[in-house]
Write a protein that holds these residues in place. Sequence first.
Motif, PDB file in Angstrom:
ATOM      1  N   ALA A 154       2.489   1.595   7.258  1.00  0.00           N
ATOM      2  CA  ALA A 154       1.843   1.220   6.001  1.00  0.00           C
ATOM      3  C   ALA A 154       1.416  -0.228   6.146  1.00  0.00           C
ATOM      4  CB  ALA A 154       2.781   1.384   4.819  1.00  0.00           C
ATOM      5  N   THR A 155       0.188  -0.517   5.736  1.00  0.00           N
ATOM      6  CA  THR A 155      -0.261  -1.910   5.766  1.00  0.00           C
ATOM      7  C   THR A 155      -0.395  -2.409   4.341  1.00  0.00           C
ATOM      8  OG1 THR A 155      -1.798  -3.492   6.740  1.00  0.00           O
ATOM      9  CG2 THR A 155      -2.786  -1.449   5.910  1.00  0.00           C
ATOM     10  N   ALA A 156       0.216  -3.556   4.071  1.00  0.00           N
ATOM     11  CA  ALA A 156       0.253  -4.046   2.700  1.00  0.00           C
ATOM     12  C   ALA A 156       0.084  -5.562   2.678  1.00  0.00           C
ATOM     13  CB  ALA A 156       1.592  -3.687   2.057  1.00  0.00           C
ATOM     14  N   ALA A 215      -1.183   4.142   6.331  1.00  0.00           N
ATOM     15  CA  ALA A 215      -1.495   4.113   4.899  1.00  0.00           C
ATOM     16  C   ALA A 215      -2.013   2.727   4.533  1.00  0.00           C
ATOM     17  CB  ALA A 215      -0.255   4.451   4.084  1.00  0.00           C
ATOM     18  N   ALA A 216      -3.232   2.676   3.979  1.00  0.00           N
ATOM     19  CA  ALA A 216      -3.877   1.392   3.676  1.00  0.00           C
ATOM     20  C   ALA A 216      -4.273   1.350   2.202  1.00  0.00           C
ATOM     21  CB  ALA A 216      -5.100   1.207   4.568  1.00  0.00           C
ATOM     22  N   SER A 217      -4.818   0.197   1.805  1.00  0.00           N
ATOM     23  CA  SER A 217      -5.124  -0.029   0.392  1.00  0.00           C
ATOM     24  C   SER A 217      -3.864   0.209  -0.445  1.00  0.00           C
ATOM     25  CB  SER A 217      -6.290   0.882  -0.056  1.00  0.00           C
ATOM     26  OG  SER A 217      -6.697   0.622  -1.361  1.00  0.00           O
ATOM     27  N   ILE A 218      -2.785  -0.337   0.057  1.00  0.00           N
ATOM     28  CA  ILE A 218      -1.474  -0.255  -0.615  1.00  0.00           C
ATOM     29  C   ILE A 218      -1.423  -1.377  -1.639  1.00  0.00           C
ATOM     30  CG2 ILE A 218       0.982  -0.706  -0.201  1.00  0.00           C
ATOM     31  CD1 ILE A 218       0.540   1.877   1.051  1.00  0.00           C
ATOM     32  N   ARG A 219      -1.086  -1.023  -2.875  1.00  0.00           N
ATOM     33  CA  ARG A 219      -1.156  -2.020  -3.953  1.00  0.00           C
ATOM     34  C   ARG A 219       0.195  -2.351  -4.571  1.00  0.00           C
ATOM     35  NH1 ARG A 219      -6.306  -0.572  -6.161  1.00  0.00           N
ATOM     36  NH2 ARG A 219      -7.800  -0.614  -4.424  1.00  0.00           N
ATOM     37  N   SER A 220       1.242  -1.558  -4.269  1.00  0.00           N
ATOM     38  CA  SER A 220       2.515  -1.775  -4.967  1.00  0.00           C
ATOM     39  C   SER A 220       3.684  -1.394  -4.065  1.00  0.00           C
ATOM     40  CB  SER A 220       2.574  -0.900  -6.227  1.00  0.00           C
ATOM     41  OG  SER A 220       2.637   0.466  -5.847  1.00  0.00           O
ATOM     42  N   THR A 255      -6.882  -6.566   9.434  1.00  0.00           N
ATOM     43  CA  THR A 255      -7.837  -7.422   8.742  1.00  0.00           C
ATOM     44  C   THR A 255      -9.088  -6.590   8.479  1.00  0.00           C
ATOM     45  OG1 THR A 255      -8.906  -8.214  10.768  1.00  0.00           O
ATOM     46  CG2 THR A 255      -6.990  -9.465   9.999  1.00  0.00           C
ATOM     47  N   ASN A 256      -9.960  -7.118   7.667  1.00  0.00           N
ATOM     48  CA  ASN A 256     -11.271  -6.497   7.434  1.00  0.00           C
ATOM     49  C   ASN A 256     -12.223  -7.618   7.017  1.00  0.00           C
ATOM     50  OD1 ASN A 256     -11.020  -6.938   4.603  1.00  0.00           O
ATOM     51  ND2 ASN A 256      -9.856  -5.045   4.358  1.00  0.00           N
ATOM     52  N   PRO A 257     -13.515  -7.349   6.893  1.00  0.00           N
ATOM     53  CA  PRO A 257     -14.454  -8.426   6.567  1.00  0.00           C
ATOM     54  C   PRO A 257     -14.096  -9.159   5.259  1.00  0.00           C
ATOM     55  CG  PRO A 257     -15.653  -6.547   7.407  1.00  0.00           C
ATOM     56  CD  PRO A 257     -14.230  -6.100   7.247  1.00  0.00           C
ATOM     57  N   SER A 258     -13.578  -8.432   4.263  1.00  0.00           N
ATOM     58  CA  SER A 258     -13.217  -9.079   2.998  1.00  0.00           C
ATOM     59  C   SER A 258     -12.046 -10.038   3.187  1.00  0.00           C
ATOM     60  CB  SER A 258     -12.855  -8.015   1.944  1.00  0.00           C
ATOM     61  OG  SER A 258     -13.913  -7.106   1.791  1.00  0.00           O
ATOM     62  N   LEU A 259     -11.088  -9.643   4.022  1.00  0.00           N
ATOM     63  CA  LEU A 259      -9.919 -10.505   4.260  1.00  0.00           C
ATOM     64  C   LEU A 259     -10.303 -11.726   5.103  1.00  0.00           C
ATOM     65  CD1 LEU A 259      -7.231  -7.723   4.850  1.00  0.00           C
ATOM     66  CD2 LEU A 259      -7.448  -9.214   2.852  1.00  0.00           C
ATOM     67  N   ILE A 260     -11.280 -11.550   6.019  1.00  0.00           N
ATOM     68  CA  ILE A 260     -11.775 -12.706   6.796  1.00  0.00           C
ATOM     69  C   ILE A 260     -12.455 -13.689   5.835  1.00  0.00           C
ATOM     70  CG2 ILE A 260     -13.416 -13.469   8.574  1.00  0.00           C
ATOM     71  CD1 ILE A 260     -10.924 -12.055   9.751  1.00  0.00           C
ATOM     72  N   PRO A 301      -6.195   5.985   5.818  1.00  0.00           N
ATOM     73  CA  PRO A 301      -6.549   6.484   4.489  1.00  0.00           C
ATOM     74  C   PRO A 301      -6.283   5.395   3.446  1.00  0.00           C
ATOM     75  CG  PRO A 301      -4.739   7.760   5.491  1.00  0.00           C
ATOM     76  CD  PRO A 301      -4.925   6.542   6.305  1.00  0.00           C
ATOM     77  N   PHE A 302      -7.243   5.203   2.535  1.00  0.00           N
ATOM     78  CA  PHE A 302      -7.154   4.140   1.523  1.00  0.00           C
ATOM     79  C   PHE A 302      -6.564   4.705   0.229  1.00  0.00           C
ATOM     80  CE2 PHE A 302     -10.120   0.369   2.594  1.00  0.00           C
ATOM     81  CZ  PHE A 302      -9.732   0.383   3.911  1.00  0.00           C
ATOM     82  N   ILE A 303      -5.276   4.511   0.078  1.00  0.00           N
ATOM     83  CA  ILE A 303      -4.534   5.065  -1.066  1.00  0.00           C
ATOM     84  C   ILE A 303      -5.020   4.513  -2.408  1.00  0.00           C
ATOM     85  CG2 ILE A 303      -2.202   5.257  -2.053  1.00  0.00           C
ATOM     86  CD1 ILE A 303      -2.841   6.573   0.773  1.00  0.00           C
ATOM     87  N   GLY A 304      -4.975   3.179  -2.536  1.00  0.00           N
ATOM     88  CA  GLY A 304      -5.275   2.549  -3.828  1.00  0.00           C
ATOM     89  C   GLY A 304      -6.668   2.879  -4.330  1.00  0.00           C
ATOM     90  N   ARG A 305      -7.632   2.928  -3.408  1.00  0.00           N
ATOM     91  CA  ARG A 305      -9.014   3.176  -3.857  1.00  0.00           C
ATOM     92  C   ARG A 305      -9.202   4.621  -4.327  1.00  0.00           C
ATOM     93  NH1 ARG A 305     -12.889  -0.756  -0.152  1.00  0.00           N
ATOM     94  NH2 ARG A 305     -11.400  -2.479  -0.135  1.00  0.00           N
ATOM     95  N   LEU A 306      -8.403   5.559  -3.791  1.00  0.00           N
ATOM     96  CA  LEU A 306      -8.440   6.932  -4.316  1.00  0.00           C
ATOM     97  C   LEU A 306      -7.785   6.970  -5.694  1.00  0.00           C
ATOM     98  CD1 LEU A 306      -7.652   8.978  -1.090  1.00  0.00           C
ATOM     99  CD2 LEU A 306      -9.707   9.184  -2.504  1.00  0.00           C
ATOM    100  N   VAL A 330       0.908  -6.052   8.148  1.00  0.00           N
ATOM    101  CA  VAL A 330       0.581  -6.913   7.020  1.00  0.00           C
ATOM    102  C   VAL A 330      -0.937  -7.016   6.935  1.00  0.00           C
ATOM    103  CG1 VAL A 330       1.019  -9.030   8.331  1.00  0.00           C
ATOM    104  CG2 VAL A 330       1.052  -9.107   5.868  1.00  0.00           C
ATOM    105  N   ASP A 331      -1.438  -6.788   5.725  1.00  0.00           N
ATOM    106  CA  ASP A 331      -2.870  -6.641   5.480  1.00  0.00           C
ATOM    107  C   ASP A 331      -3.428  -7.975   5.001  1.00  0.00           C
ATOM    108  OD1 ASP A 331      -5.174  -5.022   5.402  1.00  0.00           O
ATOM    109  OD2 ASP A 331      -4.886  -4.541   3.281  1.00  0.00           O
ATOM    110  N   THR A 332      -3.673  -8.881   5.924  1.00  0.00           N
ATOM    111  CA  THR A 332      -4.142 -10.216   5.566  1.00  0.00           C
ATOM    112  C   THR A 332      -4.622 -10.941   6.814  1.00  0.00           C
ATOM    113  OG1 THR A 332      -3.535 -12.285   4.443  1.00  0.00           O
ATOM    114  CG2 THR A 332      -1.878 -11.345   5.876  1.00  0.00           C
TER     115      THR A 332
HETATM  116  O1  G3P Z   1      -5.981  -1.969   4.180  1.00  0.00           O
HETATM  117  C1  G3P Z   1      -7.192  -1.883   3.498  1.00  0.00           C
HETATM  118  C2  G3P Z   1      -7.204  -2.859   2.394  1.00  0.00           C
HETATM  119  O2  G3P Z   1      -7.465  -4.160   2.849  1.00  0.00           O
HETATM  120  C3  G3P Z   1      -8.061  -2.482   1.261  1.00  0.00           C
HETATM  121  O3  G3P Z   1      -7.288  -2.719   0.157  1.00  0.00           O
HETATM  122  O4  G3P Z   1      -6.818  -3.192  -2.176  1.00  0.00           O
HETATM  123  O5  G3P Z   1      -9.090  -3.718  -1.201  1.00  0.00           O
HETATM  124  O6  G3P Z   1      -8.398  -1.368  -1.611  1.00  0.00           O
HETATM  125  P1  G3P Z   1      -7.952  -2.752  -1.283  1.00  0.00           P
END
Ligand code: G3P
Length: 217
Positions: free
Chosen positions: A182-184, A162-167, A27-32, A128-133, A5-7
Amino acid sequence: MKFFVDTADVAAIAELNDLGMVDGVTTNPSLILKSGRDILEVTREICGIVSGPVSAEVVAMDAQSMIAEGRKLAAIAPNIAVKVPLTWDGLKACKVLTGDGFMVNVTLCFSANQALLAAKAGATFISPFIGRLDDINLDGMELIGDIRTIYDNYDFRTQILAASIRSANHMKDAALMGADVATAPPAVIKAMANHVLTDKGLEQFNADWAKTGQKIL
Ligand code: G3P
């Protein structure tokens, strides 16, 4: 496929974890920032809830500082995966931190060559960041497929995360492509349960049940 879970939202993690839906957390800096919490404090709390890997990201740009930050983050709990960016310095830090015995998640991956380098550096996970590609009209899922082929060709043990999952569709496609993880965001994991025919069928069952005049409880 494992679900991360990506949060950094502790309540959302706990809810999904109680349902057995959480194999790990990223997690990442934006989620923190979004959580409004102190990184060390919130990460420690998450590690107390989830037994699987919890990714915590370094913010330094040079390898030596990344290594120092990574060691500090890894001291939080044994299930920390240190997250480093896919830069040359990040690869150096990956090599040292995996040598220390820590799990390492190499993040911000946008090409198969980057994923190949991360595997050579001993990464536990490649993200790999799916959504951003997809955002720039490239095919995120094609990248997952390419990395799967390359890793299988040479039996690399690095897990494809698989990251940056949006759907919900991203989750299905990542599973079809053979992503290990997959992290979502929590909302995407919950959306996987939705189907219009389920809602319609339930409406019909409830209407018919009301006509029977019966009760179960
Ligand atoms: O898992 C990476 C994620 O936090 C980035 O997602 O939607 O900001 O591209 P997003």
